[in-house]
Design a protein around this motif. Structure first.
Motif, PDB file in Angstrom:
ATOM      1  N   ALA A 183       3.837   4.887 -11.839  1.00 60.93           N
ATOM      2  CA  ALA A 183       3.493   6.238 -11.369  1.00 60.93           C
ATOM      3  C   ALA A 183       3.355   6.292  -9.859  1.00 60.93           C
ATOM      4  CB  ALA A 183       2.206   6.709 -12.041  1.00 60.93           C
ATOM      5  N   GLU A 184       2.780   5.244  -9.245  1.00 56.58           N
ATOM      6  CA  GLU A 184       2.588   5.296  -7.792  1.00 56.58           C
ATOM      7  C   GLU A 184       3.924   5.238  -7.047  1.00 56.58           C
ATOM      8  OE1 GLU A 184       1.816   1.101  -9.248  1.00 56.58           O
ATOM      9  OE2 GLU A 184       0.960   3.037  -9.723  1.00 56.58           O
ATOM     10  N   ALA A 206       5.456   8.718  -7.507  1.00 57.90           N
ATOM     11  CA  ALA A 206       4.764   9.668  -6.630  1.00 57.90           C
ATOM     12  C   ALA A 206       5.206   9.494  -5.188  1.00 57.90           C
ATOM     13  CB  ALA A 206       3.252   9.483  -6.751  1.00 57.90           C
ATOM     14  N   ALA A 207       5.368   8.254  -4.743  1.00 57.99           N
ATOM     15  CA  ALA A 207       5.816   8.000  -3.374  1.00 57.99           C
ATOM     16  C   ALA A 207       7.231   8.534  -3.174  1.00 57.99           C
ATOM     17  CB  ALA A 207       5.758   6.516  -3.062  1.00 57.99           C
ATOM     18  N   ARG A 229       0.854  -1.172   0.000  1.00 56.34           N
ATOM     19  CA  ARG A 229       0.000   0.000   0.000  1.00 56.34           C
ATOM     20  C   ARG A 229       0.894   1.227   0.000  1.00 56.34           C
ATOM     21  NH1 ARG A 229      -4.560   0.279   4.380  1.00 56.34           N
ATOM     22  NH2 ARG A 229      -5.163  -1.473   3.098  1.00 56.34           N
ATOM     23  N   VAL A 230       0.654   2.104  -0.960  1.00 58.17           N
ATOM     24  CA  VAL A 230       1.412   3.348  -1.048  1.00 58.17           C
ATOM     25  C   VAL A 230       0.454   4.474  -0.704  1.00 58.17           C
ATOM     26  CG1 VAL A 230       2.693   4.887  -2.569  1.00 58.17           C
ATOM     27  CG2 VAL A 230       2.928   2.414  -2.822  1.00 58.17           C
ATOM     28  N   ASN A 231       0.784   5.257   0.293  1.00 55.10           N
ATOM     29  CA  ASN A 231      -0.038   6.391   0.691  1.00 55.10           C
ATOM     30  C   ASN A 231       0.597   7.680   0.196  1.00 55.10           C
ATOM     31  OD1 ASN A 231      -1.959   4.911   2.149  1.00 55.10           O
ATOM     32  ND2 ASN A 231      -0.621   4.839   3.916  1.00 55.10           N
ATOM     33  N   ILE A 232      -0.203   8.501  -0.441  1.00 58.24           N
ATOM     34  CA  ILE A 232       0.245   9.810  -0.884  1.00 58.24           C
ATOM     35  C   ILE A 232      -0.344  10.828   0.100  1.00 58.24           C
ATOM     36  CG2 ILE A 232       0.263  11.492  -2.748  1.00 58.24           C
ATOM     37  CD1 ILE A 232       1.646   8.831  -3.437  1.00 58.24           C
TER      38      ILE A 232
END
Length: 111
Positions: free
Chosen positions: A101-102, A105-106, A4-7
């Motif tokens: 992209a995720e 972004a992270a 899980r990647v949180n922005i």
């Protein structure tokens, strides 16, 4: 393996937690800014009289300008740097091809 990647958005004006990204255009340039609900409302209030007096352009909206090539890599980190960082964080990333992209972004959020 699940991941899980949180922005986390940070208000570009005051550094508080942002709740949204607001896009606006002026003089042929499109801008994005991350803002808290309060600051987003302040921006909308400030622009409201101009929007009310202006003419809406119909048709397809122009896509925001995106940096390309060497400038983009310098601004957001090279694919090699991002891959190394992702591996240090325990994220799975291929050794070749486009960085997802995720993950990019992270990386940008962490730097």
């Amino acid at each position: 393996m699940a991941q899980r990647v949180n922005i986390v958005l940070t208000d570009d004006l005051d550094g508080s937690d942002a709740s949204e990204t607001v896009t606006f255009a002026l003089d042929g340039h499109t801008y994005e800014i991350d803002l808290s609900a309060e600051n987003a409302e302040r921006l909308r209030d400030a622009l409201r009289p101009f929007v009310a007096a202006g003419r809406k352009i119909s048709g397809r909206a122009a896509a925001p300008a995106r940096p390309t090539g060497r400038r983009r890599a310098a601004a957001s980190g090279s694919a090699t740097d991002i891959r190394a960082w992702a591996q240090e964080q325990g994220l799975q990333v291929s050794t070749r091809g486009r960085v997802p992209a995720e993950i990019r972004a992270a990386y940008e959020a962490a730097h």
